[in-house]
Design a protein around this motif. Structure first.
Motif, PDB file in Angstrom:
ATOM      1  N   ALA A  85       0.828  -1.208   0.000  1.00 48.09           N
ATOM      2  CA  ALA A  85       0.000   0.000   0.000  1.00 48.09           C
ATOM      3  C   ALA A  85       0.863   1.259   0.000  1.00 48.09           C
ATOM      4  CB  ALA A  85      -0.946   0.002   1.205  1.00 48.09           C
ATOM      5  N   VAL A  86       1.912   1.278   0.809  1.00 46.20           N
ATOM      6  CA  VAL A  86       2.801   2.443   0.877  1.00 46.20           C
ATOM      7  C   VAL A  86       3.521   2.638  -0.458  1.00 46.20           C
ATOM      8  CG1 VAL A  86       4.910   3.338   1.965  1.00 46.20           C
ATOM      9  CG2 VAL A  86       3.075   2.377   3.380  1.00 46.20           C
ATOM     10  N   LEU A  87       3.996   1.557  -1.060  1.00 40.00           N
ATOM     11  CA  LEU A  87       4.682   1.651  -2.352  1.00 40.00           C
ATOM     12  C   LEU A  87       3.738   2.148  -3.449  1.00 40.00           C
ATOM     13  CD1 LEU A  87       6.750  -1.625  -2.038  1.00 40.00           C
ATOM     14  CD2 LEU A  87       7.724   0.688  -2.257  1.00 40.00           C
ATOM     15  N   LEU A  88       2.514   1.673  -3.436  1.00 34.05           N
ATOM     16  CA  LEU A  88       1.535   2.133  -4.431  1.00 34.05           C
ATOM     17  C   LEU A  88       1.161   3.599  -4.206  1.00 34.05           C
ATOM     18  CD1 LEU A  88      -0.593  -1.099  -4.572  1.00 34.05           C
ATOM     19  CD2 LEU A  88       0.623  -0.071  -6.514  1.00 34.05           C
ATOM     20  N   LEU A  89       1.088   4.005  -2.956  1.00 32.78           N
ATOM     21  CA  LEU A  89       0.866   5.420  -2.666  1.00 32.78           C
ATOM     22  C   LEU A  89       2.029   6.253  -3.212  1.00 32.78           C
ATOM     23  CD1 LEU A  89      -0.754   7.685  -1.321  1.00 32.78           C
ATOM     24  CD2 LEU A  89       0.463   7.160   0.810  1.00 32.78           C
ATOM     25  N   ALA A  90       3.242   5.740  -3.071  1.00 33.87           N
ATOM     26  CA  ALA A  90       4.413   6.434  -3.616  1.00 33.87           C
ATOM     27  C   ALA A  90       4.333   6.522  -5.143  1.00 33.87           C
ATOM     28  CB  ALA A  90       5.696   5.727  -3.179  1.00 33.87           C
ATOM     29  N   VAL A  91       3.842   5.467  -5.801  1.00 38.15           N
ATOM     30  CA  VAL A  91       3.644   5.505  -7.257  1.00 38.15           C
ATOM     31  C   VAL A  91       2.700   6.657  -7.608  1.00 38.15           C
ATOM     32  CG1 VAL A  91       2.620   4.291  -9.239  1.00 38.15           C
ATOM     33  CG2 VAL A  91       4.130   3.057  -7.663  1.00 38.15           C
ATOM     34  N   SER A  92       1.606   6.764  -6.866  1.00 38.05           N
ATOM     35  CA  SER A  92       0.643   7.846  -7.111  1.00 38.05           C
ATOM     36  C   SER A  92       1.278   9.214  -6.916  1.00 38.05           C
ATOM     37  CB  SER A  92      -0.559   7.727  -6.175  1.00 38.05           C
ATOM     38  OG  SER A  92      -1.386   6.679  -6.554  1.00 38.05           O
ATOM     39  N   LEU A  93       2.047   9.358  -5.863  1.00 33.94           N
ATOM     40  CA  LEU A  93       2.664  10.656  -5.578  1.00 33.94           C
ATOM     41  C   LEU A  93       3.693  11.039  -6.644  1.00 33.94           C
ATOM     42  CD1 LEU A  93       3.056  10.401  -1.696  1.00 33.94           C
ATOM     43  CD2 LEU A  93       1.470  11.852  -2.981  1.00 33.94           C
ATOM     44  N   VAL A  94       4.531  10.087  -7.048  1.00 31.76           N
ATOM     45  CA  VAL A  94       5.511  10.370  -8.103  1.00 31.76           C
ATOM     46  C   VAL A  94       4.784  10.764  -9.384  1.00 31.76           C
ATOM     47  CG1 VAL A  94       7.291   9.355  -9.599  1.00 31.76           C
ATOM     48  CG2 VAL A  94       7.337   8.923  -7.129  1.00 31.76           C
ATOM     49  N   SER A  95       3.732  10.022  -9.709  1.00 29.96           N
ATOM     50  CA  SER A  95       2.966  10.333 -10.915  1.00 29.96           C
ATOM     51  C   SER A  95       2.338  11.711 -10.830  1.00 29.96           C
ATOM     52  CB  SER A  95       1.868   9.289 -11.139  1.00 29.96           C
ATOM     53  OG  SER A  95       2.417   8.026 -11.386  1.00 29.96           O
ATOM     54  N   HIS A  96       1.624  11.943  -9.735  1.00 30.59           N
ATOM     55  CA  HIS A  96       0.865  13.187  -9.583  1.00 30.59           C
ATOM     56  C   HIS A  96       1.762  14.417  -9.468  1.00 30.59           C
ATOM     57  CE1 HIS A  96      -2.559  15.697  -8.648  1.00 30.59           C
ATOM     58  NE2 HIS A  96      -1.909  16.154  -7.603  1.00 30.59           N
ATOM     59  N   LEU A  97       2.852  14.291  -8.719  1.00 33.29           N
ATOM     60  CA  LEU A  97       3.718  15.440  -8.469  1.00 33.29           C
ATOM     61  C   LEU A  97       4.843  15.586  -9.491  1.00 33.29           C
ATOM     62  CD1 LEU A  97       4.012  15.110  -4.585  1.00 33.29           C
ATOM     63  CD2 LEU A  97       2.493  16.623  -5.891  1.00 33.29           C
ATOM     64  N   GLY A  98       5.148  14.511 -10.224  1.00 37.08           N
ATOM     65  CA  GLY A  98       6.264  14.543 -11.152  1.00 37.08           C
ATOM     66  C   GLY A  98       5.876  14.409 -12.611  1.00 37.08           C
ATOM     67  N   ASN A  99       5.364  13.244 -12.985  1.00 39.12           N
ATOM     68  CA  ASN A  99       5.066  12.984 -14.396  1.00 39.12           C
ATOM     69  C   ASN A  99       3.883  13.795 -14.916  1.00 39.12           C
ATOM     70  OD1 ASN A  99       6.282  10.238 -13.258  1.00 39.12           O
ATOM     71  ND2 ASN A  99       6.833  10.441 -15.420  1.00 39.12           N
ATOM     72  N   VAL A 100       2.829  13.892 -14.142  1.00 40.88           N
ATOM     73  CA  VAL A 100       1.625  14.588 -14.609  1.00 40.88           C
ATOM     74  C   VAL A 100       1.883  16.067 -14.911  1.00 40.88           C
ATOM     75  CG1 VAL A 100      -0.715  15.299 -13.952  1.00 40.88           C
ATOM     76  CG2 VAL A 100       0.006  12.923 -13.624  1.00 40.88           C
ATOM     77  N   PRO A 101       2.595  16.807 -14.061  1.00 38.52           N
ATOM     78  CA  PRO A 101       2.870  18.198 -14.431  1.00 38.52           C
ATOM     79  C   PRO A 101       3.661  18.323 -15.744  1.00 38.52           C
ATOM     80  CG  PRO A 101       3.258  17.893 -12.092  1.00 38.52           C
ATOM     81  CD  PRO A 101       3.018  16.531 -12.675  1.00 38.52           C
ATOM     82  N   ILE A 102       4.593  17.409 -15.983  1.00 40.14           N
ATOM     83  CA  ILE A 102       5.325  17.434 -17.249  1.00 40.14           C
ATOM     84  C   ILE A 102       4.369  17.120 -18.397  1.00 40.14           C
ATOM     85  CG2 ILE A 102       7.146  16.341 -18.620  1.00 40.14           C
ATOM     86  CD1 ILE A 102       8.662  15.943 -15.929  1.00 40.14           C
ATOM     87  N   ASN A 103       3.504  16.116 -18.205  1.00 40.58           N
ATOM     88  CA  ASN A 103       2.515  15.785 -19.236  1.00 40.58           C
ATOM     89  C   ASN A 103       1.660  17.001 -19.567  1.00 40.58           C
ATOM     90  OD1 ASN A 103       3.438  13.154 -19.149  1.00 40.58           O
ATOM     91  ND2 ASN A 103       1.685  12.387 -18.004  1.00 40.58           N
ATOM     92  N   ARG A 104       1.193  17.679 -18.547  1.00 39.82           N
ATOM     93  CA  ARG A 104       0.339  18.860 -18.766  1.00 39.82           C
ATOM     94  C   ARG A 104       1.084  19.954 -19.515  1.00 39.82           C
ATOM     95  NH1 ARG A 104      -2.201  18.543 -12.878  1.00 39.82           N
ATOM     96  NH2 ARG A 104      -3.866  17.071 -13.334  1.00 39.82           N
TER      97      ARG A 104
END
Length: 153
Positions: A85-104
């Motif tokens: 659960a913690v690792l999957l939460l980290a996946v979400s955070l990396v995506s949301h805070l890192g990859n998604v802003p670049i995508n946008r």
């Protein structure tokens, strides 16, 4: 009920790890090989169908793993579910805070990203994707261990 949570969390973590692994093996090298204008066009096309599907899968899987951890008696048995659960939460955070802003930034219509910034953005996106891929693979391993080792009574 525990078996249903196990299946949901195991399948969800497998889908998450599989999608991110595929992106790391196929899409990231393609992005790196493209000239700037083509890269922007391809990046705009590639991830269209990941949203909102992947965030729903990752968050749903995180919740299933967390619920399974909560319903598991004994710390040693609970640990791999909690780690997943913690690792999957980290996946979400990396995506949301890192990859998604670049995508946008890259996908913003009418917004031109200077070609000089694209190299850095691609490197950063790649590094973030590799990080979340590693986290997702570890989460899948934790879920597999937890599911195999856990009694379903």
């Amino acid at each position: 009920m525990l078996a249903v949570l196990d299946v949901l969390a195991l399948v969800g973590s497998g889908v998450t790890a599989g999608v991110l692994f595929c992106v790391a093996l196929s899409i990231v090298p393609t992005f790196a090989a493209l000239p700037p204008d083509t890269y922007i066009q391809v990046h705009r096309l590639v991830g269209r169908n990941y949203d909102p599907t992947m965030p729903i899968i990752v968050i749903g899987t995180t919740l299933a793993a967390a619920a399974r951890a909560t319903l598991t008696a004994g710390w040693p048995q609970r640990l791999p579910f909690t780690l997943a659960a913690v690792l999957l939460l980290a996946v979400s955070l990396v995506s949301h805070l890192g990859n998604v802003p670049i995508n946008r930034l890259v996908k913003s219509p009418g917004r031109d990203v200077p070609h000089s910034r694209l190299t850095d953005l691609r490197r950063r996106w790649r590094a973030l994707n590799l990080l979340r891929t590693g986290l997702a693979l570890l989460a899948l391993a934790c879920m597999a261990i937890a599911t195999v080792a856990s009694p379903h009574t």
